[in-house]
Design a protein around this motif. Structure first.
Motif, PDB file in Angstrom:
ATOM      1  N   VAL A 192       0.848  -1.188   0.000  1.00  0.00           N
ATOM      2  CA  VAL A 192       0.000   0.000   0.000  1.00  0.00           C
ATOM      3  C   VAL A 192       0.885   1.239   0.000  1.00  0.00           C
ATOM      4  N   GLU A 193       0.346   2.336  -0.499  1.00  0.00           N
ATOM      5  CA  GLU A 193       1.114   3.578  -0.612  1.00  0.00           C
ATOM      6  C   GLU A 193       0.522   4.670   0.263  1.00  0.00           C
ATOM      7  N   MET A 194       1.374   5.462   0.886  1.00  0.00           N
ATOM      8  CA  MET A 194       0.972   6.694   1.545  1.00  0.00           C
ATOM      9  C   MET A 194       0.982   7.808   0.511  1.00  0.00           C
ATOM     10  N   GLY A 195      -0.104   8.580   0.439  1.00  0.00           N
ATOM     11  CA  GLY A 195      -0.149   9.648  -0.545  1.00  0.00           C
ATOM     12  C   GLY A 195      -1.160  10.718  -0.208  1.00  0.00           C
ATOM     13  N   TRP A 196      -1.341  11.656  -1.127  1.00  0.00           N
ATOM     14  CA  TRP A 196      -2.231  12.795  -0.916  1.00  0.00           C
ATOM     15  C   TRP A 196      -1.952  13.476   0.420  1.00  0.00           C
ATOM     16  N   VAL A 197      -0.670  13.699   0.679  1.00  0.00           N
ATOM     17  CA  VAL A 197      -0.272  14.350   1.935  1.00  0.00           C
ATOM     18  C   VAL A 197      -0.405  15.861   1.742  1.00  0.00           C
ATOM     19  N   LEU A 198      -1.424  16.435   2.369  1.00  0.00           N
ATOM     20  CA  LEU A 198      -1.718  17.854   2.232  1.00  0.00           C
ATOM     21  C   LEU A 198      -1.800  18.471   3.628  1.00  0.00           C
ATOM     22  N   TYR A 199      -0.788  19.244   3.980  1.00  0.00           N
ATOM     23  CA  TYR A 199      -0.715  19.843   5.311  1.00  0.00           C
ATOM     24  C   TYR A 199      -0.982  21.346   5.236  1.00  0.00           C
ATOM     25  N   SER A 200      -1.803  21.843   6.149  1.00  0.00           N
ATOM     26  CA  SER A 200      -1.928  23.290   6.294  1.00  0.00           C
ATOM     27  C   SER A 200      -0.634  23.823   6.901  1.00  0.00           C
ATOM     28  N   LYS A 226       4.674   2.068   0.700  1.00  0.00           N
ATOM     29  CA  LYS A 226       5.361   2.879  -0.297  1.00  0.00           C
ATOM     30  C   LYS A 226       5.123   4.370  -0.075  1.00  0.00           C
ATOM     31  N   TRP A 227       6.033   5.142  -0.630  1.00  0.00           N
ATOM     32  CA  TRP A 227       5.901   6.592  -0.696  1.00  0.00           C
ATOM     33  C   TRP A 227       6.451   6.996  -2.053  1.00  0.00           C
ATOM     34  N   GLU A 228       5.661   7.699  -2.844  1.00  0.00           N
ATOM     35  CA  GLU A 228       6.099   8.151  -4.154  1.00  0.00           C
ATOM     36  C   GLU A 228       5.938   9.664  -4.240  1.00  0.00           C
ATOM     37  N   CYS A 229       6.837  10.313  -4.964  1.00  0.00           N
ATOM     38  CA  CYS A 229       6.714  11.764  -5.128  1.00  0.00           C
ATOM     39  C   CYS A 229       7.417  12.216  -6.401  1.00  0.00           C
ATOM     40  N   ASP A 230       7.042  13.397  -6.851  1.00  0.00           N
ATOM     41  CA  ASP A 230       7.727  14.040  -7.965  1.00  0.00           C
ATOM     42  C   ASP A 230       9.213  14.161  -7.626  1.00  0.00           C
ATOM     43  N   HIS A 231      10.053  13.851  -8.591  1.00  0.00           N
ATOM     44  CA  HIS A 231      11.498  13.897  -8.375  1.00  0.00           C
ATOM     45  C   HIS A 231      11.970  15.266  -7.891  1.00  0.00           C
ATOM     46  N   ASN A 256      12.375  14.568   1.434  1.00  0.00           N
ATOM     47  CA  ASN A 256      12.991  14.682   2.753  1.00  0.00           C
ATOM     48  C   ASN A 256      12.088  14.119   3.846  1.00  0.00           C
ATOM     49  N   SER A 257      10.781  14.315   3.696  1.00  0.00           N
ATOM     50  CA  SER A 257       9.843  13.758   4.671  1.00  0.00           C
ATOM     51  C   SER A 257       9.898  12.240   4.681  1.00  0.00           C
ATOM     52  N   ALA A 258       9.945  11.644   3.509  1.00  0.00           N
ATOM     53  CA  ALA A 258      10.013  10.182   3.421  1.00  0.00           C
ATOM     54  C   ALA A 258      11.261   9.650   4.123  1.00  0.00           C
ATOM     55  N   LEU A 259      12.395  10.250   3.847  1.00  0.00           N
ATOM     56  CA  LEU A 259      13.642   9.795   4.460  1.00  0.00           C
ATOM     57  C   LEU A 259      13.613  10.004   5.966  1.00  0.00           C
ATOM     58  N   ARG A 260      13.084  11.134   6.404  1.00  0.00           N
ATOM     59  CA  ARG A 260      13.006  11.432   7.836  1.00  0.00           C
ATOM     60  C   ARG A 260      12.135  10.416   8.561  1.00  0.00           C
ATOM     61  N   LEU A 261      11.048   9.965   7.919  1.00  0.00           N
ATOM     62  CA  LEU A 261      10.127   9.020   8.533  1.00  0.00           C
ATOM     63  C   LEU A 261      10.646   7.584   8.498  1.00  0.00           C
ATOM     64  N   GLY A 303       0.174  19.044 -17.681  1.00  0.00           N
ATOM     65  CA  GLY A 303       0.827  19.314 -18.947  1.00  0.00           C
ATOM     66  C   GLY A 303       2.329  19.161 -18.935  1.00  0.00           C
ATOM     67  N   ARG A 304       2.862  18.441 -17.952  1.00  0.00           N
ATOM     68  CA  ARG A 304       4.306  18.280 -17.887  1.00  0.00           C
ATOM     69  C   ARG A 304       4.674  16.864 -17.458  1.00  0.00           C
ATOM     70  N   ASN A 305       5.913  16.513 -17.716  1.00  0.00           N
ATOM     71  CA  ASN A 305       6.431  15.205 -17.342  1.00  0.00           C
ATOM     72  C   ASN A 305       6.691  15.135 -15.843  1.00  0.00           C
ATOM     73  N   ARG A 306       6.524  13.934 -15.294  1.00  0.00           N
ATOM     74  CA  ARG A 306       6.938  13.692 -13.920  1.00  0.00           C
ATOM     75  C   ARG A 306       7.800  12.454 -13.857  1.00  0.00           C
ATOM     76  N   ASP A 307       9.030  12.597 -13.381  1.00  0.00           N
ATOM     77  CA  ASP A 307       9.848  11.473 -12.946  1.00  0.00           C
ATOM     78  C   ASP A 307       9.480  11.232 -11.483  1.00  0.00           C
ATOM     79  N   THR A 308       9.247   9.975 -11.123  1.00  0.00           N
ATOM     80  CA  THR A 308       8.757   9.654  -9.786  1.00  0.00           C
ATOM     81  C   THR A 308       9.819   8.965  -8.951  1.00  0.00           C
ATOM     82  N   ASP A 309      10.096   9.527  -7.781  1.00  0.00           N
ATOM     83  CA  ASP A 309      10.986   8.891  -6.817  1.00  0.00           C
ATOM     84  C   ASP A 309      10.173   7.937  -5.944  1.00  0.00           C
TER      85      ASP A 309
END
Length: 234
Positions: free
Chosen positions: A116-124, A154-159, A166-171, A187-193
């Motif tokens: 399973v993946e952690m995602g949609w992380v939206l913090y105020s 899993k944790w995935e993010c735009d490169h 940094n959040s992924a590594l810290r956790l 309208g743009r490419n995304r390389d995913t880490d």
């Protein structure tokens, strides 16, 4: 190392393996936060940080833009988060104020392989870089490994999303690599880490997170004494 009848190396056997379950939870109760299954009752609070007064930088690396009207946001919240189970969205409630201050979700749920993946992380801005944010992540991580008993988180993010990386590594997530040309959005490419924590790593990372979250690690003003990044995973 195991080998098959052709003398080829193969993975370790998993005895009595069963497929996993999908999330089914109402609330995780923490010391500083509650992490609740997202619901329409959260709408007004969430709109404060996803609406026209939001920090627009938070939308740079996700396939979503801020909302200009409450009606538009309510429709999105109901159709995309409340009514769906993938992503399985949560709202982070600050226990001191009782207000919703962020969201996160479990997605791309593969119960056959228990991934399973952690995602949609939206913090105020009230939640970013706080003890509450880390505790919310810890509570969901604990559920994934100890209740759902998934094997890979899993944790995935735009490169280019340095904050997410940094959040992924810290956790405690381990960097797995970059999938080039993995997505097209806005309208743009995304390389995913890609990052991951596996079940055999959970106990040591759990102790590390618990140590950082403990009251002993914070002074009377709520400032950390030791950073999580400086704590080793044993």
């Amino acid at each position: 190392m195991r080998y098959n009848q052709f003398n080829q190396p193969i993975g370790e056997a998993i005895e009595n393996y069963e497929i996993g379950s999908l999330p089914d939870v109402t609330c995780f109760e923490g010391k500083t936060v509650r992490v609740e299954r997202v619901k329409m009752d959260h709408a007004k609070d969430i709109y404060e940080y996803l609406g026209p007064d939001s920090d627009q930088r938070m939308f740079s690396y996700i396939p979503l833009d801020g909302f200009s009207s409450y009606e538009e946001f309510e429709k999105f919240l109901l159709e995309e988060w409340v009514s769906k189970n993938d992503p399985y969205m949560f709202t982070i409630i600050d226990k001191a104020s009782g207000k919703a201050v962020g969201n996160l979700g479990l997605l791309d749920m593969d119960k056959k392989n228990r991934v399973v993946e952690m995602g949609w992380v939206l913090y105020s801005n009230k939640l970013k870089r706080t003890r509450q944010a880390t505790e919310a992540q810890y509570l969901v991580m604990e559920y994934v490994f100890e209740v759902l008993k998934y094997r890979c988180y899993k944790w995935e993010c735009d490169h280019f999303n340095a904050a997410s990386r940094n959040s992924a590594l810290r956790l405690g997530f381990t960097f797995e690599g970059t999938f080039r040309n993995a997505m097209v959005y806005k309208g743009r490419n995304r390389d995913t880490d890609w990052f991951s924590i596996i079940d055999s790593e959970w106990e040591s990372n759990k102790k590390r997170l618990q140590t950082w979250l403990s009251d002993d690690n914070f002074d009377e003003n709520g400032n950390q004494k030791q950073s999580l990044s400086s704590m080793k995973i044993n």
